[in-house]
Structures are given as C-alpha cells and as structure tokens.
Scaffold this motif. Sequence first.
Motif, PDB file in Angstrom:
ATOM      1  N   HIS A 113       6.891 -14.036 -33.263  1.00  0.00           N
ATOM      2  CA  HIS A 113       5.482 -14.029 -33.837  1.00  0.00           C
ATOM      3  C   HIS A 113       5.030 -12.583 -34.473  1.00  0.00           C
ATOM      4  O   HIS A 113       4.229 -12.528 -35.762  1.00  0.00           O
ATOM      5  N   ARG A 143      -3.600 -14.030 -36.503  1.00  0.00           N
ATOM      6  CA  ARG A 143      -3.063 -15.453 -35.565  1.00  0.00           C
ATOM      7  C   ARG A 143      -1.677 -15.167 -35.238  1.00  0.00           C
ATOM      8  O   ARG A 143      -1.372 -15.591 -34.009  1.00  0.00           O
ATOM      9  N   SER A 144      -0.875 -14.717 -35.946  1.00  0.00           N
ATOM     10  CA  SER A 144       0.618 -14.604 -35.455  1.00  0.00           C
ATOM     11  C   SER A 144       0.620 -13.536 -34.155  1.00  0.00           C
ATOM     12  O   SER A 144       1.373 -13.745 -33.201  1.00  0.00           O
ATOM     13  N   ASN A 171      -1.790 -13.012 -32.245  1.00  0.00           N
ATOM     14  CA  ASN A 171      -2.372 -13.648 -31.066  1.00  0.00           C
ATOM     15  C   ASN A 171      -1.522 -14.871 -30.371  1.00  0.00           C
ATOM     16  O   ASN A 171      -1.351 -14.994 -29.446  1.00  0.00           O
ATOM     17  N   ARG A 172      -0.576 -15.184 -31.209  1.00  0.00           N
ATOM     18  CA  ARG A 172       0.289 -16.228 -30.982  1.00  0.00           C
ATOM     19  C   ARG A 172       1.653 -15.418 -30.005  1.00  0.00           C
ATOM     20  O   ARG A 172       2.118 -15.890 -28.819  1.00  0.00           O
TER      21      ARG A 172
END
Length: 181
Positions: free
Chosen positions: A87, A133-134, A136-137
């Motif tokens: 990620h 977002r990545s 957060n993943r």
Amino acid sequence: MSLADDAFIDARLAYWQRHIMQTAASLVPPQTGPAHAALGPVLDQLVAVYNLASGLVADLRQSTDGSIATSDAGRAYLSQLANALAHSNRAATHLSTAVIGLADTHRLTPRPGTTAPVESQLSAALGHAAALRSLNRALAAVTGPLSDSQPGTGSAPAPAVIEPHRRAADGPGTQPVRRRP
C-alpha cells in the motif's frame, strides 16, 4: 513463541502504526495557485512515503532473517508488513502521478494569466487523494489483529473476482466492444 517475541512484534506494530499515521498526516493536498509553489511540498511528501517504504523493506529483511519468521505470529507479522509495503508503494505511485500533474501544469502554463489544463489539475488532485487512501490502507494493514493477516485469508477473494472476467472472455462470440467518444 516466547513472550519476548510477542512483545517485539507488538512494539514493532505500534512503531509502524505511528510512522504511517505521521506520514499520512504530512500529506497535505497541493496548494492552489502556481504549480511551482505546490511542486516542492508534494515532492517532500513523496520522499516521506519513499522513506516509509524503505523502512518497511528493511524491517522485512531483518525480520525474515530472525527467529520470528519461524512462528505463526511472526509470519502473520511479516504478512502485515508486506501488505503495508504494498500500500505504501501504491501511495508513492499515486504521489508520482500528482507530481507529474503539477509538472505538466507548470510546463503548460508558462505565462501569468493563462489557465492550467484541467486534466493536469485533476491528475494532481486525484493522485494525491489516492496516495492518502493507500496510506490509510497501509495503516489498516498494521492495525488489524495478527490472525486477520495470516497467509490465505487475504488472498482468497482475488481469484473469485478474476474468475467471472475469465468466463466472460472465454465465452463463445464474445468480442471486445470499441466505443466512440
């Protein structure tokens, strides 16, 4: 597995959680205005994400050589690190897209008063949002319990998603459709 190994894994996961949260918090969307003013901070963010990924790689290398890799919890920990690395690498790719969009904006609007291409602005904004977002993943990958990231649990859905596409492509008379703009 010994209590020392459990404590080590818990400490390392806590470290990576803090490090990923700090990196994600430093991802401030690009400034509006001149592209050259926004380019420097986004490049700094890209370096921070690269440093995060480099640290994850170093920890993976060190942990695979140690005794932790021989236990179930240790393998689950390594799996979590690998997911976080994947990620964070995606985040770096997305930030690269944002940098390219900002560079295009700067290159294509050399004179004051000219407007930046919408595609370049959109590329920068979407790339930056996707990077966040990545990250957060990546954070979710290291905050989940060890049992959730054991080998086999995270990779089972992928073939099920791919299978309907294969069947559709293998069907008789299936031709790709070309659409006109």
